[in-house]
Scaffold this motif. Structure first.
Motif, PDB file in Angstrom:
ATOM      1  N   LEU A 130       0.849  -1.188   0.000  1.00 32.69           N
ATOM      2  CA  LEU A 130       0.000   0.000   0.000  1.00 32.69           C
ATOM      3  C   LEU A 130       0.885   1.239   0.000  1.00 32.69           C
ATOM      4  O   LEU A 130       1.836   1.329   0.791  1.00 32.69           O
ATOM      5  N   VAL A 131       0.575   2.192  -0.866  1.00 32.56           N
ATOM      6  CA  VAL A 131       1.315   3.461  -0.857  1.00 32.56           C
ATOM      7  C   VAL A 131       0.549   4.406   0.072  1.00 32.56           C
ATOM      8  O   VAL A 131      -0.543   4.884  -0.253  1.00 32.56           O
ATOM      9  N   GLY A 132       1.131   4.660   1.231  1.00 29.21           N
ATOM     10  CA  GLY A 132       0.452   5.345   2.322  1.00 29.21           C
ATOM     11  C   GLY A 132      -0.009   6.758   2.053  1.00 29.21           C
ATOM     12  O   GLY A 132      -0.974   7.224   2.667  1.00 29.21           O
ATOM     13  N   ASP A 133       0.648   7.459   1.143  1.00 29.88           N
ATOM     14  CA  ASP A 133       0.245   8.834   0.818  1.00 29.88           C
ATOM     15  C   ASP A 133      -0.386   8.914  -0.570  1.00 29.88           C
ATOM     16  O   ASP A 133      -0.457   9.977  -1.171  1.00 29.88           O
ATOM     17  N   ALA A 134      -0.878   7.764  -1.060  1.00 32.50           N
ATOM     18  CA  ALA A 134      -1.516   7.731  -2.384  1.00 32.50           C
ATOM     19  C   ALA A 134      -2.845   6.985  -2.336  1.00 32.50           C
ATOM     20  O   ALA A 134      -3.239   6.310  -3.279  1.00 32.50           O
ATOM     21  N   HIS A 135      -3.522   7.100  -1.193  1.00 27.74           N
ATOM     22  CA  HIS A 135      -4.905   6.612  -1.077  1.00 27.74           C
ATOM     23  C   HIS A 135      -5.659   7.571  -0.175  1.00 27.74           C
ATOM     24  O   HIS A 135      -5.068   8.292   0.630  1.00 27.74           O
ATOM     25  N   THR A 136      -6.973   7.602  -0.346  1.00 23.81           N
ATOM     26  CA  THR A 136      -7.778   8.581   0.395  1.00 23.81           C
ATOM     27  C   THR A 136      -9.215   8.097   0.538  1.00 23.81           C
ATOM     28  O   THR A 136      -9.621   7.115  -0.095  1.00 23.81           O
ATOM     29  N   THR A 137      -9.959   8.817   1.342  1.00 23.95           N
ATOM     30  CA  THR A 137     -11.382   8.531   1.530  1.00 23.95           C
ATOM     31  C   THR A 137     -12.112   9.820   1.854  1.00 23.95           C
ATOM     32  O   THR A 137     -11.497  10.838   2.174  1.00 23.95           O
ATOM     33  N   GLU A 138     -13.427   9.747   1.764  1.00 17.53           N
ATOM     34  CA  GLU A 138     -14.235  10.918   2.094  1.00 17.53           C
ATOM     35  C   GLU A 138     -14.567  10.923   3.580  1.00 17.53           C
ATOM     36  O   GLU A 138     -14.325   9.947   4.284  1.00 17.53           O
ATOM     37  N   ASP A 139     -15.146  12.004   4.051  1.00 18.28           N
ATOM     38  CA  ASP A 139     -15.512  12.164   5.447  1.00 18.28           C
ATOM     39  C   ASP A 139     -16.843  11.463   5.707  1.00 18.28           C
ATOM     40  O   ASP A 139     -17.891  11.888   5.221  1.00 18.28           O
ATOM     41  N   LEU A 140     -16.799  10.381   6.469  1.00 18.32           N
ATOM     42  CA  LEU A 140     -18.007   9.622   6.808  1.00 18.32           C
ATOM     43  C   LEU A 140     -18.311   9.701   8.304  1.00 18.32           C
ATOM     44  O   LEU A 140     -18.970   8.821   8.854  1.00 18.32           O
ATOM     45  N   THR A 141     -17.841  10.765   8.956  1.00 18.98           N
ATOM     46  CA  THR A 141     -18.063  10.905  10.396  1.00 18.98           C
ATOM     47  C   THR A 141     -19.543  11.017  10.745  1.00 18.98           C
ATOM     48  O   THR A 141     -19.946  10.609  11.830  1.00 18.98           O
ATOM     49  N   ALA A 142     -20.353  11.518   9.854  1.00 16.63           N
ATOM     50  CA  ALA A 142     -21.798  11.623  10.105  1.00 16.63           C
ATOM     51  C   ALA A 142     -22.435  10.250  10.297  1.00 16.63           C
ATOM     52  O   ALA A 142     -23.508  10.136  10.892  1.00 16.63           O
ATOM     53  N   TRP A 143     -21.770   9.199   9.813  1.00 20.85           N
ATOM     54  CA  TRP A 143     -22.284   7.838   9.933  1.00 20.85           C
ATOM     55  C   TRP A 143     -21.491   7.029  10.956  1.00 20.85           C
ATOM     56  O   TRP A 143     -21.559   5.808  11.003  1.00 20.85           O
ATOM     57  N   GLY A 144     -20.685   7.711  11.783  1.00 27.19           N
ATOM     58  CA  GLY A 144     -19.967   7.065  12.863  1.00 27.19           C
ATOM     59  C   GLY A 144     -18.537   6.669  12.566  1.00 27.19           C
ATOM     60  O   GLY A 144     -17.861   6.099  13.428  1.00 27.19           O
ATOM     61  N   ALA A 145     -18.053   6.950  11.390  1.00 29.41           N
ATOM     62  CA  ALA A 145     -16.665   6.624  11.050  1.00 29.41           C
ATOM     63  C   ALA A 145     -15.718   7.645  11.673  1.00 29.41           C
ATOM     64  O   ALA A 145     -16.112   8.782  11.944  1.00 29.41           O
ATOM     65  N   PRO A 146     -14.470   7.254  11.866  1.00 33.67           N
ATOM     66  CA  PRO A 146     -13.477   8.240  12.310  1.00 33.67           C
ATOM     67  C   PRO A 146     -13.245   9.265  11.201  1.00 33.67           C
ATOM     68  O   PRO A 146     -13.591   9.017  10.038  1.00 33.67           O
ATOM     69  N   PRO A 147     -12.634  10.403  11.518  1.00 35.45           N
ATOM     70  CA  PRO A 147     -12.294  11.382  10.481  1.00 35.45           C
ATOM     71  C   PRO A 147     -11.391  10.733   9.429  1.00 35.45           C
ATOM     72  O   PRO A 147     -10.627   9.814   9.737  1.00 35.45           O
ATOM     73  N   PRO A 148     -11.460  11.213   8.188  1.00 41.83           N
ATOM     74  CA  PRO A 148     -10.714  10.564   7.108  1.00 41.83           C
ATOM     75  C   PRO A 148      -9.210  10.465   7.346  1.00 41.83           C
ATOM     76  O   PRO A 148      -8.594   9.461   6.982  1.00 41.83           O
ATOM     77  N   GLU A 149      -8.606  11.471   7.963  1.00 42.86           N
ATOM     78  CA  GLU A 149      -7.168  11.378   8.209  1.00 42.86           C
ATOM     79  C   GLU A 149      -6.837  10.226   9.151  1.00 42.86           C
ATOM     80  O   GLU A 149      -5.778   9.597   9.034  1.00 42.86           O
ATOM     81  N   GLN A 150      -7.760   9.916  10.081  1.00 41.93           N
ATOM     82  CA  GLN A 150      -7.547   8.782  10.979  1.00 41.93           C
ATOM     83  C   GLN A 150      -7.773   7.451  10.257  1.00 41.93           C
ATOM     84  O   GLN A 150      -7.080   6.471  10.527  1.00 41.93           O
ATOM     85  N   VAL A 151      -8.734   7.417   9.333  1.00 40.92           N
ATOM     86  CA  VAL A 151      -8.965   6.207   8.541  1.00 40.92           C
ATOM     87  C   VAL A 151      -7.713   5.880   7.724  1.00 40.92           C
ATOM     88  O   VAL A 151      -7.249   4.736   7.694  1.00 40.92           O
ATOM     89  N   VAL A 152      -7.155   6.889   7.077  1.00 44.19           N
ATOM     90  CA  VAL A 152      -5.944   6.707   6.274  1.00 44.19           C
ATOM     91  C   VAL A 152      -4.782   6.269   7.175  1.00 44.19           C
ATOM     92  O   VAL A 152      -4.076   5.298   6.863  1.00 44.19           O
ATOM     93  N   ALA A 153      -4.582   6.958   8.294  1.00 46.31           N
ATOM     94  CA  ALA A 153      -3.473   6.636   9.200  1.00 46.31           C
ATOM     95  C   ALA A 153      -3.613   5.218   9.760  1.00 46.31           C
ATOM     96  O   ALA A 153      -2.628   4.472   9.821  1.00 46.31           O
ATOM     97  N   HIS A 154      -4.813   4.849  10.159  1.00 49.93           N
ATOM     98  CA  HIS A 154      -5.021   3.508  10.715  1.00 49.93           C
ATOM     99  C   HIS A 154      -4.776   2.432   9.661  1.00 49.93           C
ATOM    100  O   HIS A 154      -4.139   1.411   9.933  1.00 49.93           O
TER     101      HIS A 154
END
Length: 186
Positions: free
Chosen positions: A133-157
């Motif tokens: 996995l290339v750690g700085d070449a993947h991303t996601t949208e903000d799904l915190t409204a549905w209980g997900a962590p913030p996107p930067e935490q999803v990527v970091a985890h």
């Protein structure tokens, strides 16, 4: 190394970097730029680039949202694999494309981190591939409204837990764009 016989090659697999998938994604421009630099480098080094493109009831085939982002243009000779499930291998031609290219090691980039990227990484290792996995070449949208962590935490985890993945006869891991080694020697 991979458990797949006669598969010494590496491929860059670009997953779902589509207009509608990354429109509101975390650090979208930086991630797309990193993917673009890897695509250019892979082409220069003669490494296959395989594009994966999702469609479903929310991402309608041939719609503007379905198209690959304008910053990235698949080459005419580069395979484009359509898919309808999170795992890029599931009910697609990806396995036959990679087999035809002699690929046993994947460098994975794209979106969304918490769905298609994770599914594809796990699907690859289960099928016998090495998967980086290339750690700085993947991303996601903000799904915190549905209980997900913030996107930067999803990527970091995801970067953290994938850096510790492995299976018998297979390797995995997380690297930065600058650390990508297409030769598979490290």
């Amino acid at each position: 190394m991979t458990t797949l016989e006669n598969r010494p090659n590496t491929a860059l697999v670009v997953v779902d970097v589509q207009t509608g998938v990354v429109a509101g994604a975390h650090e979208r421009d930086a991630v797309v730029a990193n993917i673009g630099s890897l695509v250019e480098r892979a082409r220069r080094e003669g490494v296959p680039v395989v594009w994966v493109q999702h469609s479903d009831e929310h991402l309608v085939r041939e719609s503007e949202e379905w198209r690959i982002v304008p910053e990235l243009v698949p080459g005419e000779d580069e395979p484009l694999v359509p898919k309808n499930w999170g795992d890029s291998f599931e009910d697609t031609v990806l396995e036959s494309v990679l087999a035809g290219l002699g690929v046993g090691r994947l460098i994975v980039v794209g979106a969304p981190t918490d769905a298609c990227i994770r599914s594809t990484l796990h699907g690859a290792v289960v099928r016998g591939y090495d998967a980086v996995l290339v750690g700085d070449a993947h991303t996601t949208e903000d799904l915190t409204a549905w209980g997900a962590p913030p996107p930067e935490q999803v990527v970091a985890h995801t970067n953290l837990y994938w850096s510790y993945q492995a299976a018998p006869g297979r390797t995995a891991g997380t690297v930065s764009t600058k650390e990508v080694d297409f030769t598979g020697t490290s």
